[in-house]
Design an enzyme around this catalytic site. Structure first.
Site, PDB file in Angstrom:
ATOM      1  N   LYS A  54       0.980  -1.082  -0.249  1.00  0.00           N
ATOM      2  CA  LYS A  54       0.143  -0.208   0.280  1.00  0.00           C
ATOM      3  C   LYS A  54       0.821   1.294   0.015  1.00  0.00           C
ATOM      4  O   LYS A  54       0.872   2.270  -0.663  1.00  0.00           O
ATOM      5  CB  LYS A  54      -0.991  -0.322   1.434  1.00  0.00           C
ATOM      6  CG  LYS A  54      -1.791  -1.027   1.051  1.00  0.00           C
ATOM      7  CD  LYS A  54      -2.722  -1.163   2.091  1.00  0.00           C
ATOM      8  CE  LYS A  54      -3.969  -2.742   2.684  1.00  0.00           C
ATOM      9  NZ  LYS A  54      -4.941  -2.363   3.495  1.00  0.00           N
ATOM     10  N   GLN A  98      -3.993  -0.603   9.860  1.00  0.00           N
ATOM     11  CA  GLN A  98      -4.457  -2.180   8.887  1.00  0.00           C
ATOM     12  C   GLN A  98      -4.952  -3.000  10.287  1.00  0.00           C
ATOM     13  O   GLN A  98      -5.229  -3.444  11.633  1.00  0.00           O
ATOM     14  CB  GLN A  98      -2.827  -2.514   8.887  1.00  0.00           C
ATOM     15  CG  GLN A  98      -3.083  -3.934   8.263  1.00  0.00           C
ATOM     16  CD  GLN A  98      -3.520  -4.128   6.700  1.00  0.00           C
ATOM     17  OE1 GLN A  98      -3.325  -3.399   5.619  1.00  0.00           O
ATOM     18  NE2 GLN A  98      -4.080  -5.466   6.379  1.00  0.00           N
ATOM     19  N   ASP A 121     -10.882   3.219   4.251  1.00  0.00           N
ATOM     20  CA  ASP A 121     -11.294   1.541   3.668  1.00  0.00           C
ATOM     21  C   ASP A 121     -12.991   1.807   3.909  1.00  0.00           C
ATOM     22  O   ASP A 121     -12.969   0.227   3.335  1.00  0.00           O
ATOM     23  CB  ASP A 121     -10.936   1.049   5.255  1.00  0.00           C
ATOM     24  CG  ASP A 121      -9.349   0.075   4.639  1.00  0.00           C
ATOM     25  OD1 ASP A 121      -9.308   0.060   3.973  1.00  0.00           O
ATOM     26  OD2 ASP A 121      -8.758  -0.202   6.575  1.00  0.00           O
TER      27      ASP A 121
END
Ligand code: NAD
Length: 290
Positions: A54, A98, A121
């Site tokens: 990422k 995460q 997200d």
């Protein structure tokens, strides 16, 4: 193999090129690059691979990557304090925490603390709610990736009989909402489902998001169906495989995603797209309007 392979790597590269163009537009207008903060707590090996990818992809797309690596002993209060600081940091347009978080940390509380406008997200209840009300803003990356991939291959979703296997908050549920938004007729299966085989056999589009290798046998796939395999499972031999038995499913399907090289790269590309969208939203402009 009869099916067309849905090349997530190639489509993700196209999405990332669009993102880079929009990130450059943003930088030209606002004198800074869009900023994406990626928070990792602990060093779960799979998470570390995702986080590295990422961060690298962000930089390649012209997005500033702001790394926060915290030790596994970090308390929930400390994580919440960092999220609050990032919420108030003007350079930060997107915040990604995460998962999984260490035991003892309430992930819902942490996700709920992220400013919904920075929730790249798309996991915040506000963004899930907006998607449920068919006015999506920041959309969960993997389901959004499925929709984009289908569009790129000209798979018309309207009226399609779609079955989603898996009902998690991060994949199955938002996937069902995305398919509904695209006007498919949606069935969602989970551990309480009585006739899973029947539900899959009937489907013209199948999304598998279970987390069990080869969970959906190829013989369940309706001939000509579109198959999107979200599962990422590591075998004893160290290979990555999906939730669908690939060879036998590919022999029957019309379209199928490979694992790896399907929704994995698409998920990262949609995350970057969300980061640039978030930057434009925060700057008060429609994404892409420059
Ligand atoms: P999860 O464990 O949170 O959810 C799994 C779902 O599958 C649950 O809703 C459960 O009810 C359902 N399920 C489990 N066993 C079942 C059974 N026997 N019959 C019917 N339903 C059953 O998992 P998740 O977070 O949604 O992830 C699913 C998979 O997708 C995992 O392999 C994960 O690694 C992968 N994943 C991939 C990406 C990507 O970028 N491609 C992103 C997120 C997750």
């Amino acid at each position: 193999m009869g099916a067309v392979l849905l090349d997530g790597k190639a489509v993700a590269a196209k999405v990332r090129a669009e993102v880079a163009q929009r990130a450059a537009q943003f930088a030209a207008r606002h004198g800074r690059r869009p900023g994406l903060a990626v928070v990792q707590v602990g060093a779960d090996p799979a998470s570390s691979v995702y986080v590295r990818n990422k961060r690298r992809s962000s930089l390649e797309a012209g997005i500033e990557s702001i790394a926060h690596d915290l030790p596994p002993s970090t308390s929930e209060a400390e994580i919440l304090a960092l999220v609050s600081a990032l919420n108030h940091d003007e350079r930060v347009d997107g915040i990604l925490v995460q998962l999984p978080l260490p035991k003892g940390v309430n992930a819902d509380r942490v996700m709920d603390a992220v400013d919904p406008l920075k929730d790249v997200d798309g996991f915040h209840p506000v963004n899930t709610g907006l998607l449920a009300q068919k006015r999506p803003r920041l959309r969960p990356c993997t389901p959004y990736g499925v929709i984009r991939l289908a569009q790129e291959y000209g798979i018309a979703l309207t009226g399609l009989r779609a079955t989603v296997v898996g009902a998690s908050n991060i994949v199955g549920r938002p996937m069902a909402l995305e398919l509904l938004l695209a006007r498919a007729t949606v069935t969602v299966c989970h551990t309480g489902t009585r006739d899973l085989r029947g539900e899959v056999e009937r489907a013209e589009l199948v999304v598998a998001a279970v987390g069990k290798p080869g969970f959906v046998p190829g013989e369940w796939i309706r001939p000509g169906a579109a198959v999107f395999d979200v599962g990422i499972n590591r075998t004893d031999a160290g290979n990555l495989v999906g939730d669908v038995e690939f060879e036998s499913a590919a022999a029957r399907a019309g379209w199928i995603t490979p694992v790896p090289g399907g929704l994995g790269p698409m998920t990262i590309a949609m995350l970057l797209s969300n980061a640039v969208d978030a930057a434009f939203y925060r700057a008060g402009r429609a994404p892409g309007a420059g």
